[in-house]
Motif scaffolding. Structure first.
Motif, PDB file in Angstrom:
ATOM      1  N   GLN A 143       0.845  -1.188   0.000  1.00  0.00           N
ATOM      2  CA  GLN A 143       0.000   0.000   0.000  1.00  0.00           C
ATOM      3  C   GLN A 143       0.888   1.248   0.000  1.00  0.00           C
ATOM      4  OE1 GLN A 143      -3.125  -0.138   3.108  1.00  0.00           O
ATOM      5  NE2 GLN A 143      -2.263  -2.138   3.617  1.00  0.00           N
ATOM      6  N   VAL A 144       0.564   2.199  -0.852  1.00  0.00           N
ATOM      7  CA  VAL A 144       1.263   3.485  -0.883  1.00  0.00           C
ATOM      8  C   VAL A 144       0.307   4.539  -0.328  1.00  0.00           C
ATOM      9  CG1 VAL A 144       2.391   5.217  -2.313  1.00  0.00           C
ATOM     10  CG2 VAL A 144       2.615   2.782  -2.888  1.00  0.00           C
ATOM     11  N   LEU A 145       0.644   5.113   0.801  1.00  0.00           N
ATOM     12  CA  LEU A 145      -0.197   6.118   1.442  1.00  0.00           C
ATOM     13  C   LEU A 145       0.423   7.495   1.253  1.00  0.00           C
ATOM     14  CD1 LEU A 145      -0.243   3.362   3.408  1.00  0.00           C
ATOM     15  CD2 LEU A 145      -1.942   4.761   4.564  1.00  0.00           C
ATOM     16  N   ARG A 146      -0.348   8.410   0.697  1.00  0.00           N
ATOM     17  CA  ARG A 146       0.132   9.780   0.449  1.00  0.00           C
ATOM     18  C   ARG A 146      -0.573  10.741   1.398  1.00  0.00           C
ATOM     19  NH1 ARG A 146       0.339  10.666  -6.053  1.00  0.00           N
ATOM     20  NH2 ARG A 146       1.010  12.710  -5.335  1.00  0.00           N
ATOM     21  N   ARG A 147       0.204  11.584   2.031  1.00  0.00           N
ATOM     22  CA  ARG A 147      -0.328  12.583   2.942  1.00  0.00           C
ATOM     23  C   ARG A 147      -0.046  13.970   2.374  1.00  0.00           C
ATOM     24  NH1 ARG A 147       3.187  12.229   6.307  1.00  0.00           N
ATOM     25  NH2 ARG A 147       4.259  10.297   5.825  1.00  0.00           N
ATOM     26  N   PRO A 148      -1.045  14.615   1.773  1.00  0.00           N
ATOM     27  CA  PRO A 148      -0.829  15.940   1.172  1.00  0.00           C
ATOM     28  C   PRO A 148      -0.423  16.973   2.222  1.00  0.00           C
ATOM     29  CG  PRO A 148      -2.892  14.970   0.424  1.00  0.00           C
ATOM     30  CD  PRO A 148      -2.411  14.125   1.563  1.00  0.00           C
ATOM     31  N   ASN A 149       0.265  18.018   1.747  1.00  0.00           N
ATOM     32  CA  ASN A 149       0.680  19.136   2.605  1.00  0.00           C
ATOM     33  C   ASN A 149       1.520  18.681   3.791  1.00  0.00           C
ATOM     34  OD1 ASN A 149      -0.696  21.413   1.285  1.00  0.00           O
ATOM     35  ND2 ASN A 149      -2.562  20.311   1.852  1.00  0.00           N
ATOM     36  N   ASP A 150       2.369  17.702   3.557  1.00  0.00           N
ATOM     37  CA  ASP A 150       3.114  17.110   4.670  1.00  0.00           C
ATOM     38  C   ASP A 150       4.455  17.783   4.917  1.00  0.00           C
ATOM     39  OD1 ASP A 150       3.136  14.827   6.610  1.00  0.00           O
ATOM     40  OD2 ASP A 150       4.998  14.391   5.560  1.00  0.00           O
ATOM     41  N   MET A 151       5.132  18.249   3.877  1.00  0.00           N
ATOM     42  CA  MET A 151       6.482  18.769   4.056  1.00  0.00           C
ATOM     43  C   MET A 151       6.703  20.022   3.219  1.00  0.00           C
ATOM     44  SD  MET A 151       9.478  18.266   5.500  1.00  0.00           S
ATOM     45  CE  MET A 151       9.357  16.555   5.996  1.00  0.00           C
ATOM     46  N   ALA A 152       7.151  21.080   3.894  1.00  0.00           N
ATOM     47  CA  ALA A 152       7.531  22.312   3.207  1.00  0.00           C
ATOM     48  C   ALA A 152       9.049  22.419   3.191  1.00  0.00           C
ATOM     49  CB  ALA A 152       6.921  23.523   3.904  1.00  0.00           C
ATOM     50  N   MET A 153       9.607  22.804   2.044  1.00  0.00           N
ATOM     51  CA  MET A 153      11.051  22.985   1.924  1.00  0.00           C
ATOM     52  C   MET A 153      11.343  24.385   1.360  1.00  0.00           C
ATOM     53  SD  MET A 153      12.401  19.256   0.579  1.00  0.00           S
ATOM     54  CE  MET A 153      11.175  19.015  -0.701  1.00  0.00           C
ATOM     55  N   PRO A 154      10.968  25.433   2.072  1.00  0.00           N
ATOM     56  CA  PRO A 154      11.141  26.775   1.525  1.00  0.00           C
ATOM     57  C   PRO A 154      12.596  27.221   1.488  1.00  0.00           C
ATOM     58  CG  PRO A 154      10.400  26.900   3.783  1.00  0.00           C
ATOM     59  CD  PRO A 154      10.350  25.451   3.401  1.00  0.00           C
ATOM     60  N   ILE A 155      12.845  28.178   0.634  1.00  0.00           N
ATOM     61  CA  ILE A 155      14.122  28.894   0.623  1.00  0.00           C
ATOM     62  C   ILE A 155      13.946  30.131   1.488  1.00  0.00           C
ATOM     63  CG2 ILE A 155      15.740  30.207  -0.799  1.00  0.00           C
ATOM     64  CD1 ILE A 155      15.055  28.246  -3.089  1.00  0.00           C
ATOM     65  N   VAL A 156      14.892  30.353   2.400  1.00  0.00           N
ATOM     66  CA  VAL A 156      14.835  31.495   3.317  1.00  0.00           C
ATOM     67  C   VAL A 156      15.773  32.588   2.821  1.00  0.00           C
ATOM     68  CG1 VAL A 156      15.184  32.274   5.692  1.00  0.00           C
ATOM     69  CG2 VAL A 156      14.317  29.965   5.249  1.00  0.00           C
TER      70      VAL A 156
END
Length: 521
Positions: free
Chosen positions: A276-289
């Motif tokens: 099973q492949v479970l996807r969790r939307p909006n899970d990780m942000a990788m912004p540039i600061v």
């Protein structure tokens, strides 16, 4: 490194906006997590028993046993979260649900909050949880190096026991969202637990520690958990140093659940009928600061130019392999109050060049973009953005730093660097922790009076509808002027064996609530 940064990455819980919680009815706090695991037909019923084998990322050299310390390893955070309870937890019908705190109520001025403890809550050694235990634990948490960011606006002396069932938290300012602070790291220990005893200290959670060895552990069911019946007999946690090793173990049948394994593993597993492949939307942000306080990116026109340089679609496709969505430079994308009506910023090289010229930006220089390889895709995002920036005449050199050096020397100090967050269900979370002028983890050194005033006014507003309007203004300011370039949001990816049922699909801390998980075989 700020102590909560790694906890926030793995925990992923923050402050959400789900309506005014001046009074919350009692409940277990775990009841509305959803699962995408197949249920095997309408007639299939949850069954007790079995041992769930969970693989989680971590390094043996970085293990920790302190619930209020720096959990650099996901394996450690998973274990701690199952053994110890927080006062509240995230949910899918509400951003904040009761856990060890059964209910809470605010004073009229929204500065004083009273939390009532859950009935029947005991530690694993059978002793009841007292308000003195809670006060001592929260004061211990507040007195950590990053305590002001963990419980913003709450001083240690403002945490008190009112009676045998009630703990009082007094905020320095009105805060309609204060209960949401208690979803993260408010793990409760027995009063006066010495640091030397943390490894074996009893918790209050759904599982009890059986044994722990170098990041690997076995947890057994707590039959006396106040939150309800726990289905699994045990959970065995195994530490893996790389996503590839973690996914290989799942595909080989050595574990039942590969936690937070990433997009590459998902692509491999999607052809397997037994996975099973479970996807969790909006899970990780990788912004540039971009540092706003001083240096080459202090001019708001330069920051806008760099945001216009980013080809967001390309970054999501290439960095995230399509397992994610384009973002709009506003953190907290999973918040019900997220301002979806603010126009999506798109690539515009001509405008970017014009803004750079107006700001007198020196395009003859080369600027370092500092990153780490802490998580999959982070360094790759920096490299791709550097390539895109050259099309606007901006020369960027990507510098990969060792994790310890990065968090000690670059984070909150660098002019241009990547960061990452697993807490994305709330705009208020980031406002209070990373963007207020006096925020404990102000990553870009941003000081904006209008933003500060909008936040304080919103937090002093009890009416949820009116508060949402004020939060919209907050996001408008962030979108236009902050030091963040948030190009996309990564899906969280878990892989599970065919027999696993009842896995939570909430991001972050919600993802480790495994008390309702069960095995069909």
């Amino acid at each position: 490194m700020g102590v909560t940064r790694r906890q926030l990455l793995w925990a992923g819980t923050g402050i959400g906006v789900a309506g005014f919680l001046a009074a919350c009815s009692s409940g277990s706090g775990s009841g509305d997590s959803k699962s995408t695991a197949p249920e095997g037909g309408a007639a299939e019923q949850p069954r007790p028993g079995g041992t769930l084998r969970v693989g989680a990322l971590g390094k043996a050299a970085a293990v920790t046993r302190d619930p209020h310390g720096n959990q650099a390893n996901e394996s450690d955070y998973l274990i701690i979260s199952l053994v110890f309870d927080t006062l509240a937890v995230p949910g899918d019908t509400s951003n904040t649900l009761p856990r060890l705190a059964a209910s809470w109520k605010a004073s009229e001025d929204l500065k004083t909050w009273r939390f009532t403890l859950a009935e029947g809550a005991t530690f694993h050694d059978g002793t009841p949880v007292t308000t003195e235990d809670v006060v001592w634990s929260l004061q211990r948490l507040r007195n950590t190096p990053a305590g002001s960011a963990r419980l913003p606006g709450i001083r240690p002396e403002s945490i008190k026991a009112e009676d045998a069932k009630t703990v009082v938290l007094e905020s320095d300012y009105p805060n309609a969202e204060l209960p949401l602070l208690t979803r993260l790291t408010t793990f409760i220990l027995k009063k006066d637990t010495p640091d030397s005893a943390l490894a074996t200290a009893p918790g209050t959670g759904p599982f009890k520690l059986d044994w722990y060895r170098d990041g690997n552990a076995r947890l057994v069911r707590n039959d006396n958990w106040y939150g309800g019946k726990v289905l699994l007999d045990a959970i065995e946690v195994k530490i893996f140093e790389s996503p590839q090793a973690l996914s290989n173990a799942l595909l080989a049948g050595q574990i039942d659940l590969a936690s937070n394994v990433g997009a590459v593993a998902a692509r491999t597993a999607e052809t397997r009928k037994d996975v099973q492949v479970l996807r969790r939307p909006n899970d990780m942000a990788m912004p540039i600061v971009m540092r706003t306080a001083d240096g080459p990116f202090a001019d708001v026109r330069v920051r806008e130019a760099l945001r216009l340089v980013a080809d967001r679609d390309a970054m999501v496709k290439q960095v995230l392999s399509g397992y994610g969505t384009v973002a709009n430079d506003i953190l907290g994308t999973g918040d019900p109050a997220f301002a979806k009506d603010i126009p999506q910023r798109k690539r515009d090289l001509d405008k970017a060049k014009k803004l750079l010229a107006e700001a007198g930006f020196d395009t003859s220089k080369t600027y370092d973009l500092v990153t780490t390889e802490d998580i999959a895709g982070l360094a790759e995002s920096a490299t791709l953005f550097a390539t895109q920036a050259r099309e606007a005449g901006v020369k960027i050199n990507v510098v990969k730093q060792d994790s310890k050096v990065f968090w000690d020397s670059t984070w909150q100090k660098g002019a241009l660097y990547t960061t990452y967050w697993g807490t994305n269900d709330s705009v208020v979370f980031f406002a209070s922790k990373t963007m207020l002028s006096d925020a404990g983890q102000n990553e870009s050194g941003w000081k904006n009076t209008a933003f500060d005033e909008a936040y304080r006014t919103a937090m002093a507003t009890g009416d949820a509808g009116e508060r949402a309007k004020l939060l919209h203004k907050l996001q408008e300011i962030e979108h236009a002027e902050s030091g963040y370039l948030l190009w996309g949001m990564a899906d969280g990816i878990d892989l599970a064996g065919k027999a696993v049922r009842g896995l939570p699909t909430l991001p972050g801390y919600g993802r480790v609530q495994l008390e309702k998980t069960w095995l069909a075989r």
